[in-house]
Enzyme design. Structure first.
Site, PDB file in Angstrom:
ATOM      1  N   GLY A 134      -0.294   6.893  -7.290  1.00  0.00           N
ATOM      2  CA  GLY A 134      -0.269   7.179  -5.855  1.00  0.00           C
ATOM      3  C   GLY A 134       0.688   6.238  -5.149  1.00  0.00           C
ATOM      4  O   GLY A 134       1.633   5.727  -5.765  1.00  0.00           O
ATOM      5  N   SER A 135       0.421   5.990  -3.889  1.00  0.00           N
ATOM      6  CA  SER A 135       1.367   5.192  -3.098  1.00  0.00           C
ATOM      7  C   SER A 135       1.230   3.696  -3.391  1.00  0.00           C
ATOM      8  O   SER A 135       0.191   3.236  -3.884  1.00  0.00           O
ATOM      9  CB  SER A 135       1.126   5.452  -1.613  1.00  0.00           C
ATOM     10  N   THR A 143      -1.735   2.053  -1.405  1.00  0.00           N
ATOM     11  CA  THR A 143      -3.066   2.216  -1.994  1.00  0.00           C
ATOM     12  C   THR A 143      -3.157   1.481  -3.324  1.00  0.00           C
ATOM     13  O   THR A 143      -4.203   0.908  -3.645  1.00  0.00           O
ATOM     14  CB  THR A 143      -3.396   3.718  -2.189  1.00  0.00           C
ATOM     15  N   GLY A 144      -2.075   1.468  -4.084  1.00  0.00           N
ATOM     16  CA  GLY A 144      -2.066   0.743  -5.359  1.00  0.00           C
ATOM     17  C   GLY A 144      -2.417  -0.731  -5.172  1.00  0.00           C
ATOM     18  O   GLY A 144      -3.134  -1.322  -5.983  1.00  0.00           O
ATOM     19  N   GLU A 154       0.837   3.516 -11.318  1.00  0.00           N
ATOM     20  CA  GLU A 154       2.077   4.310 -11.252  1.00  0.00           C
ATOM     21  C   GLU A 154       2.287   4.618  -9.780  1.00  0.00           C
ATOM     22  O   GLU A 154       1.596   5.463  -9.212  1.00  0.00           O
ATOM     23  CB  GLU A 154       1.918   5.607 -12.054  1.00  0.00           C
ATOM     24  N   CYS A 197       7.306  11.536  -7.796  1.00  0.00           N
ATOM     25  CA  CYS A 197       7.487  10.072  -7.765  1.00  0.00           C
ATOM     26  C   CYS A 197       8.895   9.702  -8.186  1.00  0.00           C
ATOM     27  O   CYS A 197       9.589   8.959  -7.499  1.00  0.00           O
ATOM     28  CB  CYS A 197       6.461   9.409  -8.655  1.00  0.00           C
TER      29      CYS A 197
END
Ligand code: NAD
Length: 468
Positions: free
Chosen positions: A221-222, A225-226, A243, A277
């Site tokens: 995800g972004s 958020t990671g 990722e 991505c």
């Protein structure tokens, strides 16, 4: 409308409340997503922990067979899944859309099913024997995004269970239904509790990543958020694979043939409407062929049919959600007001749904939001350059490093320049192409760890050294 249910311990589990999932092409409700409670999350983690006791000790050949059975049942239902995916995600059935995504899901599942991690003998002589074992970690928490929801879920699930872990999966609230359905199907061929799915708003993702029963988080995800997932991992030192987002550069050298590379550049940037991505997000073109490359790209863009994903004629669909639609619109508007030249597109399409045309913007540079930020949508900035060393430095100047590409008729030179790009995956004369045997992961703030192949499988294990 029948509400969907959670899948815990091999059984459908109803929730008291639901949220509507909308079709981005029409605004129609596709289905009702269950809103899991924290107690239901606990039940899912407990079920996965119970299943781990036997699954982790199940013979390797049996786990391999089970992963192939997963592929078989997905294959038997792939058209149903593709249609549901199109309805909630927006991507077309055709082109590089949902049928393509189902094909990728199957290819990765079967390839990963056949991987093994045999015990390595590091020493075996009169002084002793040293063995390196790869053991499963425990319950893996998986959180997935909305762009390639089914395929990314398979990238999380299959290596995890192949290595002997069990999984609690939380798909994106934008696109949860095709994942729920896929997990329902694969539970027909797996022991109960090996793969569980819970859904809800973002808060349930936060609860999953902080849950003490989770031994490893796999997150796609972004970046923003990671970082939260990474912070949540601290209390119990969870293993992590992250990722995250990127802002991939592609550099066209002066010896490239604009006509020959146009189609590759286009799909490198616009696969899944740019919502990928490792799509090409900043295109640098040498001054000597800048106009010719722009012209070829505009001409090719003109041949692409954009429409409702369920229409068999559509090659690209809408942007998946309102937030992303607004972001793309804003970045293009910002570029326009600051002197960017819109070569094609540049304003929303006059029809219901989040439809935005393919947009190519010339005469932009670093300092424009469209260049500096990940647009994650159908808008590509095209930047002029004249010095190769300088353009490599500019390509490397951002804090992200997922993919990058060099385009040239001199393959050797292009390969050498590709290794100078600060990114996890570098391509020559293509961009965004992935394959199950090629490790995939970002450097800098684009992530930690890799997926795919033996290297990816190892990330779902812990090492144990046995000396005797
Ligand atoms: P996002 O970060 O908004 O959401 C991803 C997932 O995280 C969703 O399931 C969401 O519900 C969940 N989530 C949200 N808040 C959370 C929290 N506080 N704790 C735990 N989970 C939480 O990302 P997105 O908008 O769904 O996806 C787009 C982004 O993903 C882009 O930046 C893209 O580049 C990136 N991406 C990266 C890869 C890769 O392989 N590197 C692949 C696909 C997408």
């Amino acid at each position: 409308m029948n509400p969907y249910a959670l899948l815990i311990d091999g059984k459908r589990v109803e929730t008291a409340s639901h949220a509507e999932v909308k079709n981005p092409s029409t605004g129609d409700t596709v289905g009702l997503m269950p809103l899991a409670t924290p107690e239901q999350l606990d039940l899912a983690v407990e079920a996965a922990a119970r299943a781990f006791k036997t699954w982790s000790r199940t013979a390797d050949a049996e786990r391999k067979r089970a992963c192939h059975a997963v592929a078989d049942i997905i294959a038997a239902n792939q058209e149903e899944l593709a249609l549901l995916l199109t309805r909630e995600q927006g991507k077309p059935l055709n082109g590089l859309g949902s049928r393509f995504e189902m094909g990728g899901t199957l290819a990765w599942t079967r390839y990963t099913a056949d991987l093994t991690l045999p015990v390595e003998i590091l020493q075996d002589n009169n002084e002793g024997r040293v063995e390196l074992h790869r053991k499963p970690i425990g319950v893996v928490g998986s959180i997935t995004p909305w762009n390639w929801p089914v395929m990314i879920a398979s990238w999380h699930i299959i290596p995890a269970i192949r290595a002997g872990n069990t999984v609690v999966l939380k798909p994106s609230p934008q696109t949860p239904l095709s994942t729920i359905r896929m997990v329902e199907l694969i539970n027909q061929v797996l022991p109960p509790g090996v793969v569980n799915v819970i859904t809800g708003e973002n808060s349930i993702g936060a609860a999953l990543s902080a849950h003490p029963g989770i031994a490893k988080m796999t997150f796609t995800g972004s970046i923003e958020t990671g970082k939260k997932v990474m912070a949540s991992a601290v209390a119990t030192l969870k293993r992590l694979t992250l990722e995250l987002g990127g802002n991939d550069a592609g550099i066209v050298l002066p010896d490239a043939d604009p006509k020959q590379i146009a189609q590759g550049l286009f799909w490198g940037a616009f696969i899944n409407n740019g919502q990928t991505c490792s799509a090409l997000k900043r295109l640098y073109v040498h001054d000597s062929i800048y106009d010719a490359v722009c012209e070829e790209l505009v001409a090719y863009a003109g041949t692409i049919a954009i429409g409702d994903g369920q229409d068999e004629a559509s090659i690209l669909g809408p942007i998946q959600n309102e937030m992303q639609f607004n972001k793309v619109s804003e970045l293009v508007e910002d570029a326009r007001t600051r002197g960017g030249r819109i070569l094609t597109g540049g304003a929303r399409m006059e029809r219901p749904g989040y439809f935005y045309p393919i947009t190519l913007v010339a005469d932009v540079d670093h300092g424009f939001r469209l260049v500096d930020e990940e647009q994650f949508g159908p808008a590509l900035p095209i930047i002029r350059y004249s010095d190769i060393d300088e353009v490599i430095d500019r390509a490397n100047s951002l804090p992200v490093g997922l993919g990058g590409s060099i385009w040239s008729s001199n393959i050797e030179k292009a390969r050498e320049l590709a290794t100078r790009l600060e990114c996890g995956i570098a391509w020559v004369n293509k961009h965004g192409a992935i394959q199950p045997n090629a490790p995939h992961g970002g450097i800098k703030q684009s992530g930690i760890g890799v997926q795919f192949g033996v290297e990816g499988l190892k990330e779902l294990t812990v090492a144990q050294t046995v000396l005797s």
